[in-house]
Design a protein around this motif. Structure first.
Motif, mmCIF file in Angstrom:
data_model
loop_
_atom_site.group_PDB
_atom_site.id
_atom_site.type_symbol
_atom_site.label_atom_id
_atom_site.label_comp_id
_atom_site.label_asym_id
_atom_site.label_seq_id
_atom_site.Cartn_x
_atom_site.Cartn_y
_atom_site.Cartn_z
ATOM 1 N N THR A 140 1.729 -5.580 2.776
ATOM 2 C CA THR A 140 2.287 -4.615 3.715
ATOM 3 C C THR A 140 2.167 -3.206 3.142
ATOM 4 O O THR A 140 1.520 -3.009 2.099
ATOM 5 C CB THR A 140 3.759 -4.951 4.020
ATOM 6 N N ASN A 141 2.830 -2.260 3.816
ATOM 7 C CA ASN A 141 2.793 -0.861 3.401
ATOM 8 C C ASN A 141 4.196 -0.393 3.046
ATOM 9 O O ASN A 141 5.206 -0.963 3.490
ATOM 10 C CB ASN A 141 2.220 0.020 4.523
ATOM 11 N N SER A 151 -7.350 -5.381 0.072
ATOM 12 C CA SER A 151 -8.341 -5.468 -0.992
ATOM 13 C C SER A 151 -7.696 -5.808 -2.330
ATOM 14 O O SER A 151 -8.241 -6.597 -3.114
ATOM 15 C CB SER A 151 -9.119 -4.148 -1.082
ATOM 16 N N THR A 192 4.988 7.553 -0.095
ATOM 17 C CA THR A 192 3.728 7.583 -0.821
ATOM 18 C C THR A 192 3.988 7.530 -2.324
ATOM 19 O O THR A 192 4.909 8.204 -2.826
ATOM 20 C CB THR A 192 2.948 8.855 -0.473
ATOM 21 N N THR A 236 -0.215 4.292 -0.189
ATOM 22 C CA THR A 236 -1.047 5.457 0.150
ATOM 23 C C THR A 236 -1.334 5.454 1.650
ATOM 24 O O THR A 236 -0.922 4.565 2.395
ATOM 25 C CB THR A 236 -2.372 5.418 -0.639
ATOM 26 N N SER A 237 -2.142 6.425 2.045
ATOM 27 C CA SER A 237 -2.556 6.512 3.458
ATOM 28 C C SER A 237 -3.912 5.873 3.687
ATOM 29 O O SER A 237 -4.440 5.891 4.815
ATOM 30 C CB SER A 237 -2.616 7.987 3.885
ATOM 31 N N VAL A 238 -4.509 5.273 2.679
ATOM 32 C CA VAL A 238 -5.816 4.625 2.801
ATOM 33 C C VAL A 238 -5.630 3.263 3.479
ATOM 34 O O VAL A 238 -4.848 2.428 3.006
ATOM 35 C CB VAL A 238 -6.472 4.463 1.419
ATOM 36 N N THR A 239 -6.350 3.034 4.566
ATOM 37 C CA THR A 239 -6.209 1.797 5.332
ATOM 38 C C THR A 239 -6.894 0.643 4.604
ATOM 39 O O THR A 239 -7.975 0.792 4.041
ATOM 40 C CB THR A 239 -6.818 1.965 6.739
ATOM 41 N N GLY A 240 -6.245 -0.537 4.599
ATOM 42 C CA GLY A 240 -6.823 -1.745 4.036
ATOM 43 C C GLY A 240 -6.746 -1.840 2.516
ATOM 44 O O GLY A 240 -7.321 -2.762 1.922
ATOM 45 N N LEU A 241 -6.024 -0.922 1.877
ATOM 46 C CA LEU A 241 -5.938 -0.930 0.410
ATOM 47 C C LEU A 241 -5.140 -2.132 -0.088
ATOM 48 O O LEU A 241 -5.502 -2.762 -1.092
ATOM 49 C CB LEU A 241 -5.318 0.379 -0.089
ATOM 50 N N ALA A 287 -6.285 4.530 -5.160
ATOM 51 C CA ALA A 287 -6.859 4.713 -3.829
ATOM 52 C C ALA A 287 -8.210 5.399 -3.938
ATOM 53 O O ALA A 287 -9.163 5.066 -3.238
ATOM 54 C CB ALA A 287 -5.922 5.509 -2.934
ATOM 55 N N ASN A 290 0.847 -1.184 0.000
ATOM 56 C CA ASN A 290 0.000 0.000 0.000
ATOM 57 C C ASN A 290 0.881 1.232 0.000
ATOM 58 O O ASN A 290 1.611 1.481 0.960
ATOM 59 C CB ASN A 290 -0.915 -0.007 1.236
#
Length: 263
Positions: free
Chosen positions: A201-202, A185, A206, A177-182, A259, A175
């Protein structure tokens, strides 16, 4: 009167005799002078040079005749010796000519043929044709090999991409971005597409645009993943992504452009 005429005739005859004698003397002296003049003309310097040149010419001709005569005698002597040698070889049951003599005879005939202008012209034309053919063949082979190489490379890439199966590709999802759960999905999407899901993971930074990254040698797999997920950007994997991809050869970094669609 008659007596006077007889006396005059006697004197006239005497005078004529004396005149003939003087004329004969003068004629003899004139002939002697002419001979002296001719002798002097014959001994003149230019005459001497002409005689020397004529003598030298005659001597050179004579020397040439002697040389030709000597050569003919030598050739005749050699021919006689050769005939004798051949006769002896026939008596011994051997070929008349040795292998060296046959080779020399063939090469001598070939040399005489080469001395003909017409044959030399034909050989020159043949040489030009052969050289032109070689250059043409080399040029065409180089261009065709280059094109074949390019075609082979492109074809191999297509074949490699076509042979890659989604189930054989492990894909990590990050991920960006700062969008949670991206990432989760998108992991579901990747599994539905038939790929083997790797780490989820993240990233620390960005990403504005989604990107498929790949390790060295995994570019065909990355292209398959990008095509199935409709991601346009494909690039080698950076160190930040490689550290959290858990050794996956292909990683999908979801950027801000996707996102908004998820949100």
């Amino acid at each position: 009167m008659l007596h006077t005429v007889e006396r005059i005739g006697s004197f006239a005859g005497l005078a004529s005799f004396l005149g003939l004698a003087v004329f004969a003397l003068l004629l003899f002296a004139h002939g002697r002078d002419i001979r002296r003049l001719r002798d002097w003309a014959g001994s003149a310097p230019e005459r001497e040079q002409e005689r020397m040149e004529a003598t030298q010419t005659i001597a050179a001709q004579r020397a040439e005749e002697l040389r030709e005569l000597e050569e003919s005698r030598t050739a005749e002597h050699d021919a006689i010796e050769q005939r004798e040698v051949r006769r002896q070889r026939r008596e011994e049951g051997l070929p008349e000519q040795t292998r060296g003599e046959r080779i020399r005879e063939r090469f001598s005939g070939f040399g005489e043929s080469l001395s003909r202008p017409a044959l030399l012209g034909i050989l020159f034309v043949v040489f030009l044709l052969v050289a032109g053919g070689v250059v043409y063949a080399v040029t065409n082979s180089g261009s065709s090999s280059g094109s074949d190489t390019k075609t082979g490379q492109n074809g191999s890439k297509k074949v490699t991409a076509a042979k890659v199966k989604p189930g054989e590709i492990e894909v990590a999802v990050l991920n960006g971005t700062s969008v949670t759960g991206l990432a989760a999905s998108w992991g579901d999407k990747i599994e539905k597409k038939g790929f083997e899901l790797g780490a989820i993971t993240n990233t620390n930074s960005t990403f504005e645009e989604s990107v498929v990254m790949f390790e060295p040698g995994a570019k065909p797999e990355a292209k398959v993943v990008a095509e199935r997920l409709n991601i346009k950007k494909v690039q080698p994997m950076v160190a930040e992504v490689a550290e959290v991809s858990n050794e996956a050869k292909v990683s999908v970094v979801v950027g801000e452009d996707n996102a908004a669609a998820e949100g």
